[in-house]
Every structure is written in C-alpha cells, then in structure tokens.
Design a protein around this motif. Sequence first.
Motif, PDB file in Angstrom:
ATOM      1  N   PHE A 137       3.495  30.435 -35.476  1.00 39.25           N
ATOM      2  CA  PHE A 137       4.595  29.657 -36.049  1.00 39.25           C
ATOM      3  C   PHE A 137       4.494  28.220 -35.566  1.00 39.25           C
ATOM      4  O   PHE A 137       3.742  27.911 -34.659  1.00 39.25           O
ATOM      5  N   LYS A 138       5.255  27.346 -36.219  1.00 40.30           N
ATOM      6  CA  LYS A 138       5.255  25.919 -35.889  1.00 40.30           C
ATOM      7  C   LYS A 138       6.606  25.538 -35.313  1.00 40.30           C
ATOM      8  O   LYS A 138       7.649  25.793 -35.927  1.00 40.30           O
ATOM      9  N   ILE A 139       6.605  24.929 -34.132  1.00 42.03           N
ATOM     10  CA  ILE A 139       7.840  24.519 -33.469  1.00 42.03           C
ATOM     11  C   ILE A 139       8.224  23.123 -33.953  1.00 42.03           C
ATOM     12  O   ILE A 139       7.374  22.227 -33.987  1.00 42.03           O
ATOM     13  N   PRO A 140       9.481  22.894 -34.332  1.00 35.74           N
ATOM     14  CA  PRO A 140       9.925  21.548 -34.719  1.00 35.74           C
ATOM     15  C   PRO A 140       9.737  20.566 -33.562  1.00 35.74           C
ATOM     16  O   PRO A 140       9.488  20.987 -32.423  1.00 35.74           O
ATOM     17  N   PRO A 141       9.833  19.257 -33.823  1.00 30.88           N
ATOM     18  CA  PRO A 141       9.708  18.274 -32.735  1.00 30.88           C
ATOM     19  C   PRO A 141      10.541  18.695 -31.532  1.00 30.88           C
ATOM     20  O   PRO A 141      11.736  18.945 -31.648  1.00 30.88           O
ATOM     21  N   ILE A 142       9.894  18.769 -30.359  1.00 29.05           N
ATOM     22  CA  ILE A 142      10.456  19.477 -29.215  1.00 29.05           C
ATOM     23  C   ILE A 142      11.707  18.819 -28.650  1.00 29.05           C
ATOM     24  O   ILE A 142      12.516  19.481 -27.978  1.00 29.05           O
ATOM     25  N   ASP A 143      11.912  17.526 -28.913  1.00 29.66           N
ATOM     26  CA  ASP A 143      13.062  16.824 -28.339  1.00 29.66           C
ATOM     27  C   ASP A 143      14.270  16.787 -29.281  1.00 29.66           C
ATOM     28  O   ASP A 143      15.194  15.994 -29.091  1.00 29.66           O
ATOM     29  N   THR A 144      14.269  17.667 -30.303  1.00 33.58           N
ATOM     30  CA  THR A 144      15.376  17.713 -31.254  1.00 33.58           C
ATOM     31  C   THR A 144      16.192  18.992 -31.068  1.00 33.58           C
ATOM     32  O   THR A 144      15.707  19.976 -30.517  1.00 33.58           O
ATOM     33  N   THR A 168      16.547  24.009 -24.442  1.00 38.23           N
ATOM     34  CA  THR A 168      15.187  23.986 -24.980  1.00 38.23           C
ATOM     35  C   THR A 168      14.163  24.286 -23.894  1.00 38.23           C
ATOM     36  O   THR A 168      13.223  25.060 -24.103  1.00 38.23           O
ATOM     37  N   ALA A 169      14.350  23.683 -22.718  1.00 37.82           N
ATOM     38  CA  ALA A 169      13.389  23.875 -21.628  1.00 37.82           C
ATOM     39  C   ALA A 169      13.332  25.329 -21.184  1.00 37.82           C
ATOM     40  O   ALA A 169      12.236  25.893 -20.988  1.00 37.82           O
ATOM     41  N   ARG A 170      14.488  25.972 -21.020  1.00 37.73           N
ATOM     42  CA  ARG A 170      14.505  27.354 -20.544  1.00 37.73           C
ATOM     43  C   ARG A 170      13.957  28.308 -21.595  1.00 37.73           C
ATOM     44  O   ARG A 170      13.229  29.260 -21.270  1.00 37.73           O
ATOM     45  N   GLU A 196       8.262  16.528 -21.983  1.00 36.83           N
ATOM     46  CA  GLU A 196       8.982  15.682 -21.040  1.00 36.83           C
ATOM     47  C   GLU A 196      10.264  16.340 -20.547  1.00 36.83           C
ATOM     48  O   GLU A 196      10.638  16.190 -19.381  1.00 36.83           O
ATOM     49  N   LEU A 197      10.940  17.082 -21.424  1.00 39.02           N
ATOM     50  CA  LEU A 197      12.221  17.691 -21.041  1.00 39.02           C
ATOM     51  C   LEU A 197      12.057  18.803 -20.010  1.00 39.02           C
ATOM     52  O   LEU A 197      13.026  19.260 -19.414  1.00 39.02           O
ATOM     53  N   MET A 198      10.823  19.249 -19.761  1.00 36.51           N
ATOM     54  CA  MET A 198      10.540  20.244 -18.728  1.00 36.51           C
ATOM     55  C   MET A 198       9.971  19.623 -17.461  1.00 36.51           C
ATOM     56  O   MET A 198       9.803  20.324 -16.460  1.00 36.51           O
ATOM     57  N   SER A 199       9.691  18.311 -17.493  1.00 32.27           N
ATOM     58  CA  SER A 199       8.932  17.680 -16.407  1.00 32.27           C
ATOM     59  C   SER A 199       9.524  16.316 -16.067  1.00 32.27           C
ATOM     60  O   SER A 199       8.942  15.281 -16.403  1.00 32.27           O
ATOM     61  N   PRO A 200      10.676  16.281 -15.395  1.00 30.82           N
ATOM     62  CA  PRO A 200      11.362  15.001 -15.163  1.00 30.82           C
ATOM     63  C   PRO A 200      10.623  14.033 -14.252  1.00 30.82           C
ATOM     64  O   PRO A 200      10.951  12.845 -14.232  1.00 30.82           O
ATOM     65  N   LEU A 201       9.625  14.495 -13.490  1.00 30.35           N
ATOM     66  CA  LEU A 201       8.907  13.614 -12.566  1.00 30.35           C
ATOM     67  C   LEU A 201       7.493  13.284 -13.036  1.00 30.35           C
ATOM     68  O   LEU A 201       6.791  12.528 -12.373  1.00 30.35           O
ATOM     69  N   ALA A 202       7.085  13.842 -14.175  1.00 24.63           N
ATOM     70  CA  ALA A 202       5.720  13.644 -14.669  1.00 24.63           C
ATOM     71  C   ALA A 202       5.658  12.495 -15.670  1.00 24.63           C
ATOM     72  O   ALA A 202       6.611  12.223 -16.402  1.00 24.63           O
ATOM     73  N   LYS A 203       4.514  11.817 -15.714  1.00 20.75           N
ATOM     74  CA  LYS A 203       4.352  10.668 -16.593  1.00 20.75           C
ATOM     75  C   LYS A 203       4.154  11.111 -18.039  1.00 20.75           C
ATOM     76  O   LYS A 203       3.491  12.111 -18.316  1.00 20.75           O
ATOM     77  N   ARG A 206      -0.371   9.921 -22.552  1.00 19.97           N
ATOM     78  CA  ARG A 206      -0.920   8.683 -23.128  1.00 19.97           C
ATOM     79  C   ARG A 206      -1.204   8.798 -24.615  1.00 19.97           C
ATOM     80  O   ARG A 206      -1.349   7.770 -25.302  1.00 19.97           O
ATOM     81  N   SER A 207      -1.299  10.043 -25.148  1.00 17.18           N
ATOM     82  CA  SER A 207      -1.635  10.175 -26.574  1.00 17.18           C
ATOM     83  C   SER A 207      -0.777  11.186 -27.329  1.00 17.18           C
ATOM     84  O   SER A 207      -0.823  11.204 -28.556  1.00 17.18           O
ATOM     85  N   SER A 208      -0.006  12.027 -26.636  1.00 13.86           N
ATOM     86  CA  SER A 208       0.828  13.034 -27.302  1.00 13.86           C
ATOM     87  C   SER A 208       2.304  12.718 -27.057  1.00 13.86           C
ATOM     88  O   SER A 208       2.806  12.900 -25.940  1.00 13.86           O
ATOM     89  N   LYS A 209       2.981  12.249 -28.064  1.00 22.48           N
ATOM     90  CA  LYS A 209       4.376  11.842 -27.927  1.00 22.48           C
ATOM     91  C   LYS A 209       5.254  13.022 -27.535  1.00 22.48           C
ATOM     92  O   LYS A 209       5.135  14.118 -28.077  1.00 22.48           O
ATOM     93  N   GLY A 210       6.151  12.780 -26.574  1.00 27.95           N
ATOM     94  CA  GLY A 210       7.072  13.815 -26.126  1.00 27.95           C
ATOM     95  C   GLY A 210       6.502  14.743 -25.071  1.00 27.95           C
ATOM     96  O   GLY A 210       7.236  15.573 -24.527  1.00 27.95           O
ATOM     97  N   MET A 211       5.206  14.607 -24.762  1.00 27.28           N
ATOM     98  CA  MET A 211       4.560  15.461 -23.764  1.00 27.28           C
ATOM     99  C   MET A 211       4.289  14.676 -22.483  1.00 27.28           C
ATOM    100  O   MET A 211       4.433  13.460 -22.437  1.00 27.28           O
TER     101      MET A 211
END
Length: 376
Positions: A137-144, A168-170, A196-203, A206-211
Amino acid sequence: MIPGGATARPFETVHNELKMQMFMRIAPELYLKTLIVGGLDRVYEIGRQFRNEGMDMTHNPEFTTCEFYMAYADYNDLMDMTEEMLRGMVKEITGSYKLTYHPNRGPDGPGEPIVVDFEPPFERIPMVAGIEERGGFKIPPIDTDEARVFLDKKCKELEIDCSSPRSTARLLDKLVEHFIESSICERPTFITDHPELMSPLAKYHRSSKGMTERFELFINGKELCNAYTELNNPRVQRERFAEQAQQKAAGDDEAQFMDENFCEAMEYGLPPTGGWGLGIDRLTMFLTDNNTIKEVLLFPAMKPEEGTNSAKPVETAKPAKGILKEEKPASTVAKPDSTPQSFVSAAPVTREATKQNISDDEGCAAVSMYFGSQAF
C-alpha cells in the motif's frame, strides 16, 4: 534539570537540599553534543541509563550504553563504522564472522539455532518505503493528518495493538515492527531514513522531504544500535521540541521535554556531527548466545515474590511543586511492580555468559578498546 536525549519515560526524584525535581538520566546525548559545541570534536561515554518503562526479555530499567559523537561525520560514515566495529568484534571473540545464536532458548532446551552473518555490507531498508513494499500500500504524505488516519485504519485492519495516543509516530512504529523488524533474522539490517516526527534530534534528510538521516541496526528482530546525522539548526530544534511538548500534553509520556539550555548551546554553533548509540547489554546477549537480558546482568530488575515484605508499597519523596508544570505530580506511593525493593526470582538464574568467560564488563571493555584505537 530535565531528562533529554531520548524518547523515554524517566524515573523522577527530588533533590532535598535544592528542593528541585530531578530525573535519572535516560541518555547522555544532549550533554555530549554540548561538549562538541565547546570544541571537543570527538567524545564518547560508556555508562548507565535508566528508563521507567516495561521489562521483558530485552529490556531492563537500568542498562548500559556506549554513545559517541563525531564532528564532521554523517550517518553514512556511522553505518560504515558500525559494520567495521561489529565485524571485527565478532571475529576477535568467536574466530568467525558468523555467529550461532539460539533465539528460542528456554527451559525445554536451546531450540533451533540461527547463524547471524556479520560480513558487510549489512542490508539497508528505508523505513516508509520498506513498509509500503511489504504491505502493498501507499502511505499519504507522512506529516499530514491524512497519513495518521490511514495508519490508524491499517493497524485496525491488521489487528495491531497501539495504545493511546494513536499518533502518527506511534502507529508507524507499530507497522515497522509488524512488516520489517519481525522479518530481520540472519542478516544485520539497518532501518534508515525515519520521518522527522519520529526523530526530534536528527537532521532533516538532504534529499527526502519529511525524512531524517537516521538509522537503527536490528539483529534477529531486536534493536542494537541507533544513530543519525545530528540536527544542528537551533530554530528547527526549538520547533521539534515544541512538537514534542504538544505530544506530551496529548498524553504521550515518552515524548521529550523542551530543553532551552541545549537550544541556547546550539546557537553558539554545533558543527556537522554524527551521533551513535549502542546497547552493550544486548550486544553481550548475542556474543554469549543468551536470549534474555537477565542472563547478562548481575542484578536484573525482578518482581518481588508475593507475600514478602518487599511487595508492600513504600513511601517516596514528593516532587517540588511548580516545577515542570506540564508533568503530573509524582505519586507519593510506589506501585509494587514498578520500583521493586529487592530482586527475588523463583528459580536460580543460569549464566551462560559466565561459562563462556565473556561478561557484560568485558563487552564494555571491547567497545572501549575499539574507540580507543580509532584516530578520532
């Protein structure tokens, strides 16, 4: 004083002299990164962490980790270093790059063995893409919010239990366990590029938006290592901490606190940095062929026997009022099974680690020797 550096529930206490609510540390990360800001380009620590969470075959409230932070490195460098270190340790200790492990060892016998091959390269699976590929299956944009609704529905369809709050994170974490972690067996595998919503301290990636540029190493379905390119933008870090505070207000007691002191330190300039952490107890489990963490700890946390004095509640110090208002006051009575006062088991614990002459302390020494030999 707040707990930081990890998504976990802390043990709370009170400093009587200062009348301050304090916490046992859940990770040394923020302090070590502050040292990087201060000019120490290579830092590491082997030490104890404490997390007020559940106990099972791979979790103990008190455990040992190795963490290091390396300026001018990223998560690609850290994956290469992880492969090199584990490959070398397994070869040095066992004489081979392949390790025989009995994941189903129990009272009835060792069960069927598996052979874990530590010869690089380890497999690398992007988190969201890996779920989509295995789930079909395809997940919608993860930050929505659309993604949260979709993941909630998918967990219900698959009868995957997820306690509240169903964020979403859980929900995504549960699907990772179901589709990816459970399938990792005989090859060490990196799960990469967490949202990003699962990793508050990670950068941010550089090429995958939202990750983010993050990875976790899994062996036989168990997490062994967590690392990422460190977020070094103080403005974004404040935004991430604010999001975590909202999740905590919504009922997620593992969400992180706002750490203004760390954000202020970042404003002085955190260079591009790679950060890495490994659970030494779990590594020792694999190296000594034990499938429960109690077998590699001298004093594991155990539930007290019924009917003993140790099973009675004990009075604890009350937290200072007005501190960390978003947190509920600590209970004045400890639950019998949450902070046991003695460690009593119904049967003696066998220690295969002792028989093989490899202890948890020696696991610490092996990791320490590795880092001591690197040209940091």
